[in-house]
Design an enzyme around this catalytic site. Structure first.
Site, PDB file in Angstrom:
ATOM      1  N   CYS A  95       9.885  25.610  36.849  1.00  0.00           N
ATOM      2  CA  CYS A  95       9.445  25.418  35.452  1.00  0.00           C
ATOM      3  C   CYS A  95      10.161  24.017  34.851  1.00  0.00           C
ATOM      4  O   CYS A  95      10.089  23.613  33.784  1.00  0.00           O
ATOM      5  CB  CYS A  95       9.981  26.433  34.542  1.00  0.00           C
ATOM      6  N   ILE A 125      48.302  35.583  54.803  1.00  0.00           N
ATOM      7  CA  ILE A 125      47.628  37.004  54.410  1.00  0.00           C
ATOM      8  C   ILE A 125      46.798  37.423  55.804  1.00  0.00           C
ATOM      9  O   ILE A 125      46.941  38.777  56.026  1.00  0.00           O
ATOM     10  CB  ILE A 125      46.941  36.880  53.231  1.00  0.00           C
ATOM     11  N   ASN A 184      52.201  36.785  50.421  1.00  0.00           N
ATOM     12  CA  ASN A 184      51.779  35.376  49.836  1.00  0.00           C
ATOM     13  C   ASN A 184      52.822  34.220  50.671  1.00  0.00           C
ATOM     14  O   ASN A 184      53.984  34.574  50.961  1.00  0.00           O
ATOM     15  CB  ASN A 184      52.449  35.325  48.261  1.00  0.00           C
ATOM     16  N   HIS A 232      35.346  35.388  39.008  1.00  0.00           N
ATOM     17  CA  HIS A 232      34.997  34.054  38.705  1.00  0.00           C
ATOM     18  C   HIS A 232      33.464  33.820  39.182  1.00  0.00           C
ATOM     19  O   HIS A 232      33.044  32.670  39.390  1.00  0.00           O
ATOM     20  CB  HIS A 232      35.631  33.020  39.300  1.00  0.00           C
TER      21      HIS A 232
HETATM   22 ZN   LIG Z   1      12.746  27.962  35.983  1.00  0.00          ZN
END
Ligand SMILES: [Zn+2]
Length: 251
Positions: A158, A237, A219, A126
Site C-alpha cells: 500500500c 554473564i 554484572n 522494548h
Molecule cells: Zn501497507
C-alpha cells in the site's frame, strides 16, 4: 572476597534448588554476542537541525516522525545485527527453561536472541527488530526487508511507511508485557539480574516486585542493587551461567 569457584558453586546450588527462576537482562547480555549498546554509539549530524544528535534523540518518537531518513540511517547501522548469534548466556537460560526451572526471561534487548537460543517465554519490554509493520495496512515485514530497503522502508502493498516494533524514546511500554513481567517476577523464587546497571527505567521498578528467596546479580560492574542481593558476581554473564550449568550437570 569469595573465591571464584565458590561463587559458581553457590550459584549452581541456588539454581539446583530453585523451581521458579526469572531472568531479567539488559544490554550486557547482547554485547557478548557482538551487539554493542546503541547508546554508546556516536551520534549523527543532522543537516536540517544543524546539530549533532545523540543516540537517544535519534531513536525517539519525535525523530522518527520528523526525520525518518535520519532515523532509519541510524537504526539500520546501529540497531540491526542480522548475523549475531546467541551466546552462552542465552543458551544456558534456554536450557534452564527446558529443565522446567526457569519460567520467564524479561529482557530490555530487542535482538530476538533469547528465542533464537530456544527460550519460549520471553517478555520483550522494548519490542523486537525482527518484527516490523506497515503503519497503514499492518502488513508484517522481517528484518531483512528493512535492511534491504533504500532509505525509509515502504510497504510493497500500500505504500505506507514500515515501522519497527521497537519501543522508541517517548513511547510507552506495552502494558500487557509489563503486567506479565511483574507477575513472573512476583511469583519467582529466584531472580537473576544480568548485564544491566539497573539504572534504566523500568528495570529498577520491576525488581521491587520480587519477593523470593534468592536475588542474584551478575554484572561486570557494580550496580546500585549489589548490597540488596544474596549473591553478586562481577563477571561475564555468559561465562558465569555456562560454568554454573556445567557444575549442575556434573553433580
Ligand atoms: Zn501497507
Amino acid at each position: 572476597m569469595k573465591e571464584r569457584m565458590d561463587e559458581i558453586r553457590e550459584l549452581a546450588e541456588i539454581l539446583k534448588k530453585s523451581e521458579n527462576i526469572v531472568f531479567f537482562g539488559g544490554a550486557g547480555v547482547s554485547t557478548e554476542s557482538g551487539i554493542p549498546d546503541f547508546r554508546s554509539a556516536d551520534g549523527l549530524w543532522n543537516e536540517k537541525l544543524k546539530i549533532k544528535c545523540t543516540p537517544e534523540q535519534l531513536v525517539s518518537h519525535t525523530f522518527y516522525m520528523k526525520y525518518p531518513e535520519e532515523f532509519f540511517e541510524f537504526y539500520k547501522s546501529k540497531l540491526l545485527y542480522p548475523d549475531a548469534k546467541p551466546n552462552d548466556a542465552h543458551k544456558a537460560l534456554a536450557r534452564l527453561e527446558q529443565m522446567g526451572k526457569l519460567k520467564a526471561v524479561v529482557t530490555q534487548n530487542i535482538d530476538g536472541l533469547h528465542q533464537a537460543a530456544g527460550s519460549q517465554t520471553v517478555y520483550e519490554l522494548h519490542g523486537s527488530v525482527l518484527r516490523n509493520y506497515c503503519e497503514k495496512c499492518h502488513k508484517f515485514f522481517d528484518e531483512k526487508y528493512i535492511l534491504d530497503s533504500e532509505g525509509i522502508p515502504i510497504c510493497d502493498e500500500c505504500g505506507g511507511r514500515v515501522k519497527p516494533d521497537v519501543v522508541l524514546y517517548e513511547e510507552g511500554l506495552d502494558q500487557d508485557i509489563i503486567n506479565a513481567s511483574v507477575r513472573a517476577i512476583a511469583a519467582a523464587d529466584t531472580l537473576i539480574i544480568g548485564g544491566t546497571s539497573l539504572v534504566v527505567y523500568p528495570a529498577a521498578g520491576l525488581v521491587e516486585y520480587f519477593r523470593g528467596d534468592n536475588l542474584v546479580l551478575i554484572n561486570k560492574s557494580v550496580t546500585s542493587e549489589d548490597r540488596n542481593a544474596d549473591l553478586v558476581i562481577h563477571d561475564s554473564i555468559g561465562r558465569v551461567l555456562s560454568e554454573a550449568m556445567q557444575y549442575i550437570i556434573s553433580i
